[in-house]
Design a protein around this motif. Sequence first.
Motif, PDB file in Angstrom:
ATOM      1  N   SER A 128       0.835  -1.194   0.000  1.00 32.17           N
ATOM      2  CA  SER A 128       0.000   0.000   0.000  1.00 32.17           C
ATOM      3  C   SER A 128       0.871   1.245   0.000  1.00 32.17           C
ATOM      4  O   SER A 128       2.118   1.147  -0.028  1.00 32.17           O
ATOM      5  CB  SER A 128      -0.918  -0.022   1.231  1.00 32.17           C
ATOM      6  N   HIS A 129       0.225   2.408   0.044  1.00 33.24           N
ATOM      7  CA  HIS A 129       0.906   3.689   0.155  1.00 33.24           C
ATOM      8  C   HIS A 129       0.156   4.533   1.177  1.00 33.24           C
ATOM      9  O   HIS A 129      -1.070   4.648   1.101  1.00 33.24           O
ATOM     10  CB  HIS A 129       0.934   4.438  -1.190  1.00 33.24           C
ATOM     11  N   VAL A 158     -16.210  -3.765  -7.472  1.00 33.73           N
ATOM     12  CA  VAL A 158     -16.348  -2.438  -6.852  1.00 33.73           C
ATOM     13  C   VAL A 158     -15.870  -2.491  -5.402  1.00 33.73           C
ATOM     14  O   VAL A 158     -15.104  -1.631  -4.937  1.00 33.73           O
ATOM     15  CB  VAL A 158     -17.807  -1.957  -6.926  1.00 33.73           C
ATOM     16  N   LEU A 159     -16.330  -3.497  -4.685  1.00 33.58           N
ATOM     17  CA  LEU A 159     -15.960  -3.625  -3.272  1.00 33.58           C
ATOM     18  C   LEU A 159     -14.456  -3.821  -3.106  1.00 33.58           C
ATOM     19  O   LEU A 159     -13.836  -3.227  -2.214  1.00 33.58           O
ATOM     20  CB  LEU A 159     -16.719  -4.785  -2.645  1.00 33.58           C
ATOM     21  N   ARG A 160     -13.857  -4.656  -3.943  1.00 31.32           N
ATOM     22  CA  ARG A 160     -12.419  -4.904  -3.826  1.00 31.32           C
ATOM     23  C   ARG A 160     -11.630  -3.618  -4.087  1.00 31.32           C
ATOM     24  O   ARG A 160     -10.621  -3.346  -3.432  1.00 31.32           O
ATOM     25  CB  ARG A 160     -11.997  -5.993  -4.829  1.00 31.32           C
ATOM     26  N   MET A 161     -12.083  -2.830  -5.057  1.00 31.77           N
ATOM     27  CA  MET A 161     -11.373  -1.592  -5.369  1.00 31.77           C
ATOM     28  C   MET A 161     -11.444  -0.614  -4.188  1.00 31.77           C
ATOM     29  O   MET A 161     -10.427  -0.058  -3.760  1.00 31.77           O
ATOM     30  CB  MET A 161     -11.973  -0.944  -6.619  1.00 31.77           C
ATOM     31  N   PHE A 162     -12.650  -0.408  -3.644  1.00 37.78           N
ATOM     32  CA  PHE A 162     -12.793   0.522  -2.527  1.00 37.78           C
ATOM     33  C   PHE A 162     -12.128  -0.021  -1.257  1.00 37.78           C
ATOM     34  O   PHE A 162     -11.678   0.752  -0.409  1.00 37.78           O
ATOM     35  CB  PHE A 162     -14.268   0.847  -2.284  1.00 37.78           C
ATOM     36  N   ASP A 163     -12.088  -1.347  -1.121  1.00 38.58           N
ATOM     37  CA  ASP A 163     -11.369  -1.933   0.019  1.00 38.58           C
ATOM     38  C   ASP A 163      -9.900  -1.511   0.008  1.00 38.58           C
ATOM     39  O   ASP A 163      -9.303  -1.246   1.056  1.00 38.58           O
ATOM     40  CB  ASP A 163     -11.437  -3.468  -0.033  1.00 38.58           C
ATOM     41  N   PHE A 165      -8.401   1.306  -1.374  1.00 43.85           N
ATOM     42  CA  PHE A 165      -8.008   2.684  -1.088  1.00 43.85           C
ATOM     43  C   PHE A 165      -8.792   3.357   0.043  1.00 43.85           C
ATOM     44  O   PHE A 165      -8.419   4.423   0.514  1.00 43.85           O
ATOM     45  CB  PHE A 165      -8.020   3.554  -2.362  1.00 43.85           C
ATOM     46  N   LEU A 166      -9.880   2.687   0.540  1.00 41.13           N
ATOM     47  CA  LEU A 166     -10.570   3.224   1.721  1.00 41.13           C
ATOM     48  C   LEU A 166     -10.329   2.360   2.952  1.00 41.13           C
ATOM     49  O   LEU A 166     -10.465   2.834   4.075  1.00 41.13           O
ATOM     50  CB  LEU A 166     -12.079   3.327   1.460  1.00 41.13           C
TER      51      LEU A 166
END
Length: 550
Positions: A128-129, A158-163, A165-166
Amino acid sequence: MNVLLINGSPKGKRSNSLRLANSFIEGFKEGYKSKNEAVSIDEMHVASMNVGACKGCFACWQKTPGVCCINDDMQTVIGKMLEADIVVWSFPLYYFSVPGILKNVIDRQLPMSLPFMSTKDDGYGSGSHDCRYDMEGKRHVLISTCGFYSAEGNYDSVLRMFDHFLGKGHYTTIFCGQGELFRVKELSKRTDEYLATVKSAGAEYAITGKISEKTEAALHTLLYPRDVFESMADASWGISRTTGEKEADDLVFTRQMAALYNKDAYDGKERVLEICYTDLKHTYQIKLDDKGSEVLTDQSLAATTRIDTPFTVWSAISRGEIGGAEALGKQMYTVTGDFSLMVNWDKFFGSTSVVKEAEKTSQGVEVQKNPSMMTMLIPWITFWIAVSVNTEKGSVIALLVASAMPFIMRKHKFVIWDQLSIVAVAILSAIASLTGAGDISTDIGYLVFGLFWLVSCLTKEPLCAAYVKYNYGGEAAHKNPLFMKTNYILAAAWGVLYVLTAVWTFLLKKAGVGAALIVVNNLMPVLMGIFTGWFEKWYPARLARGSKKQ
């Protein structure tokens, strides 16, 4: 409290998902009032903004840390995101992910991250960053609609993407299937129910920071069953499934209406509903049975119910621009054949609400039920029977029952006739007890009861309508000429019956044949009840046939 709404739909303000997001924010603002703090709402509609695709040049990490080399509206988006306490992401599902214009916004968040590798505390992902800014305490809500019958299993990417970076589990979601229905005015009754639930979710989120399990369950309930939705969706394209040719608008409309048929309402009687659109000269049949509905264009079956209507009228009724019963009462369309289908229309074609009436309000006060005619009848029946048997004891019993009615029927709303009946019975019981004149008191009771019915015919709502209107749309029943005419006639009939009962009771007692009253005064209400049951079916059907077909 700063709320940022990011509308990522290419449809802009015409977005179906945006309707849900707006309902959520409306509820959030109402819920936040209790905290006596101001709420600021910022809206950003990506479709009308200039946000280009990320170039992957990493200038924002090396040459100009935190600043993208592309000079467009993304700088404004980042600024608003940093100011916001809550970010509401509103978007439709496009090919199992977010729309391309919103993906640009997500990609262009790169300047908000530091270039150095790190590992998330939750261990999600292989790297991560860290964020360049302090994002502690910021909350995110994802609101989206999709075109499938259910949202379940369609938002994985969608869920994996938001998981990533959020942070997994660090945001709230409201995902709704059957999203295209929110633009169909004919289905607004059902979709408005769902929007009301979304609004409740917003209020709960403002107060507690989360959505209750009860509301979550309502949000996950289908707008319509899968077979109903998919039939409506298929018909909406206006193309024949077998030939691929375009179908007439009224045929498409009829197919969608047929799709709403509730086969669970099947009562063992097969029905064929025939609809003739008189302005278009088109006639279709809908076969209704335990297996579902089928639209026929060849009129090959014998109709059990026929509706003759201009297509403009029937479509206006479906959109809620005019009530079906009101239009029928004004003879804007006519009905022949089995009228029971029309009486039970909502049962056969109405949507089943998933938003049940709450047992208690948010303040914990029990919601009262609709008025019951038993509230009015119990005191009178007790009075007539008890005082006739024994004046002294009966009057006391009747007085006690009248006094107890507000407690006995406390779960029901009271109407004026309930209140007047309780007062009248209490006064007559007291007179009978004090004077011992039970016969005169009961006779006066018949007269007063009859006058109640007759006087109500001079008001905007006959007595019986005050109780049964809730089965016909509540206050909307006042606009239904068939309903009002039927109830005015019945109220007058019951009024005349009890006024005459007072007269013949007085005369028969004076003639010394009072024993016959036991039979007469019990038989006549029974006969009138039978007449009422017949008349309330026969008379509306007679009016519905009209003087002539349209």
